[in-house]
Design an enzyme around this catalytic site. Structure first.
Site: not given
Ligand SMILES: [Zn+2]
Lengths: 151, 389
Positions: B297, B347
């Protein structure tokens, strides 16, 4: 100081049922924390039950107002709401052993060091509130001793 | 039908285009990517019986089921913790399939996070502090000018920099690497737009001395969905099955995603990632050296360093040299974020990292790593190991 006439711009704290006591005290220039009435441990962020003995009884106690700096940053972009110039934001560990996010004032960003001792002061915000901020620990003889009155 | 343990697999992936202005509602994005995941798998959407998303997702579960014509839903849930929820959705879906309680679990995340609202701007969004979000402590940052995810992350990352002598330039190597991957990925916003370290150092400060513009993920519009079923059934469907070898979540005491200052350890650490790694390696019996590719991440570049260390690819403090040495490139020791990640592809709150991992295991990624047997995916508070089924 010609700053005194200026209206505060810093954001007022966000009050919740659990955090209101903390911010109300700060507005009265007191730096406080929840302490378990049964086992005596501090806890932060506030919560309705002690994680050590599971008591729901708690006292609000005034703290020394002293601590040390663990980390420090300068939010530049986008410009934080409530500040004309980028503030210094840090994580402070209080002498009582818990951590809090706050501003570090009265010192150039570049001069801050890890575990530098600091003491609480209070900054005015909009809506006539105050929030605890931290500045380098003053000398014992310094007239700028923190509110909260030790000694 | 009696309940029996069943291995789980990712049978389908779907997505919309990734953009800065989708021109349609989040609910529509959710419906489009969900349908695409079902079609990819060869599963009729009416047969979906489980639905999972993030607490922060604005779309409505039942309304989505209504769009898809779901006949008889058995299970819905939402995961708290912002982007840390990403891999926990797979964990939940795996558990429901393992338990024999669901056959076709849909996971989705849809957001107009650039055109409708912006995560990167100072917030006063009450929803972030509401019960159920898992991010309530953010309220303690707001009056002090720490009002963006970049500032919250930096209060930890600055300590990491102090502790290990790391600079913003060191973080820049992550950014350059991920933009390199994105430059050859047609799905990426930064397709054909690589940068140099000098470009990184010339990008504007977001948070001194931690993050410049190019250290930050994008704000994107788009939707991503996955269809999870049993491994046995996935073998009869359209795509090569991607086995969920193991998955877990870990939220250590006093840890909170992003406003993570209240645990007893060093602020430089990422206790949830260490705990997730420990649990995942124990559950799967695997180790870092068994992984052929990893998706970590990357809301911000320092998180790559911390997860490389937490999952044991390098020792604490050694990630900087590892990255600088090219070890997360396609021919390195562990290729990382091969689609460009959240920084350079898009994103979609970590879910586009999952679809990339599925493609790597299937062998269809834009930047395909040779002979992928096992893949790691981490969103900090959750992790999973995927393999060819
Ligand atoms: Zn107690």
């Amino acid at each position: 100081m010609n700053e005194t006439a200026k209206e505060p711009t810093q954001l007022a704290p966000i009050l919740t049922l659990e955090s209101k006591f903390f911010w109300d005290a700060a507005t009265k220039e007191q730096f406080v924390c929840e302490k378990c009435s049964d086992c005596g441990q501090f806890r932060f962020p506030p919560r309705p039950m002690c994680p050590h003995c599971h008591s729901v009884k708690r006292d609000i106690v005034e703290l020394s107002g002293k601590g040390k700096v663990l980390s420090w940053i300068k939010p530049v972009h986008p410009k934080p709401i409530g500040f004309d110039e980028p503030p210094t934001v840090g994580v402070i560990e209080t002498d009582e052993g818990f951590r809090i996010v706050s501003n570090i004032i009265d010192i150039a960003y570049e001069d801050i060091t890890f575990e530098m001792p600091v003491e609480v002061a209070f900054a005015p915000t909009v809506k006539n509130k105050k929030v605890p901020v931290f500045r380098p620990l003053s000398n014992e003889n310094d007239s700028l001793s923190p509110v909260g009155g030790e000694g | 039908m009696s309940r029996q343990f069943k291995e789980a697999a990712i049978a389908g992936i779907g997505q919309t285009e990734f953009s800065k202005s989708s021109g349609r509602s989040e609910q529509q994005l959710a419906a489009e990517c969900s349908l695409a995941a079902c079609q990819d798998a060869g599963v009729d959407p009416k047969d979906i019986d489980g639905m999972i998303t993030f607490t922060l997702d604005n779309t409505d579960d039942i309304h989505l089921a209504r769009c898809l014509g779901v006949e008889n839903l058995a299970y819905t849930t939402r995961i708290p913790g912002g982007g840390a929820a990403a891999v926990a959705t797979i964990y939940q879906a795996m558990a429901m399939v393992n338990a024999g309680l669901c056959e076709n679990v849909l996971i989705w995340r849809a957001m107009n996070e650039r055109s409708q609202y912006r995560f990167g701007q100072p917030i006063s969004m009450e929803s972030a502090f509401a019960p159920g979000s898992g991010t309530g402590s953010l309220s303690w940052c707001m009056p002090f000018g720490a009002q963006t995810p970049a500032s919250w992350e930096s209060l930890n990352a600055q300590r990491y920099m102090q502790k290990y002598g790391v600079t913003n330039e060191d973080f820049g190597y992550v950014s350059v690497q991920q933009r390199k991957y994105a430059s050859t990925n047609p799905n990426a916003w930064f397709y054909e737009k690589p940068i140099t370290l000098e470009d990184h150092q010339n990008s504007k400060w977001i948070i001194e001395p931690v993050l410049r513009m190019f250290d930050c993920c994008q704000e994107s519009d788009g939707g991503v969905a996955l269809l999870i079923t049993s491994l046995e059934r996935a073998r009869d469907l359209k795509q090569p099955p991607v086995h969920i070898v193991g998955a877990c979540q870990s939220i250590p005491n006093e840890v909170e995603v992003i406003s993570n200052y209240y645990h007893g350890g060093d602020l430089a650490d990422m206790p949830e990632a260490y705990a997730t790694a420990k649990r995942l390696w124990a559950q799967t019996g695997m180790k870092p050296a068994d992984m052929d590719v990893a998706m970590l991440y990357d809301a911000f570049t320092p998180q790559i360093f911390k997860q490389l260390e937490a999952f044991g690819f390098v020792k604490p403090g050694e990630a900087s040299d590892f990255v600088k040495d090219g070890q997360i490139d396609i021919d390195g020791q562990i290729p990382v974020n091969t689609n460009g990640g959240l920084i350079a592809e898009a994103y979609i709150h970590g879910m586009n990292s999952v679809t990339e991992m599925v493609r790597q295991v299937r062998g269809t990624a834009a930047n395909q790593v040779a002979d992928v047997q096992h893949a790691l995916i981490s969103s900090g508070m959750a992790g999973a190991v995927l393999a060819r089924g």
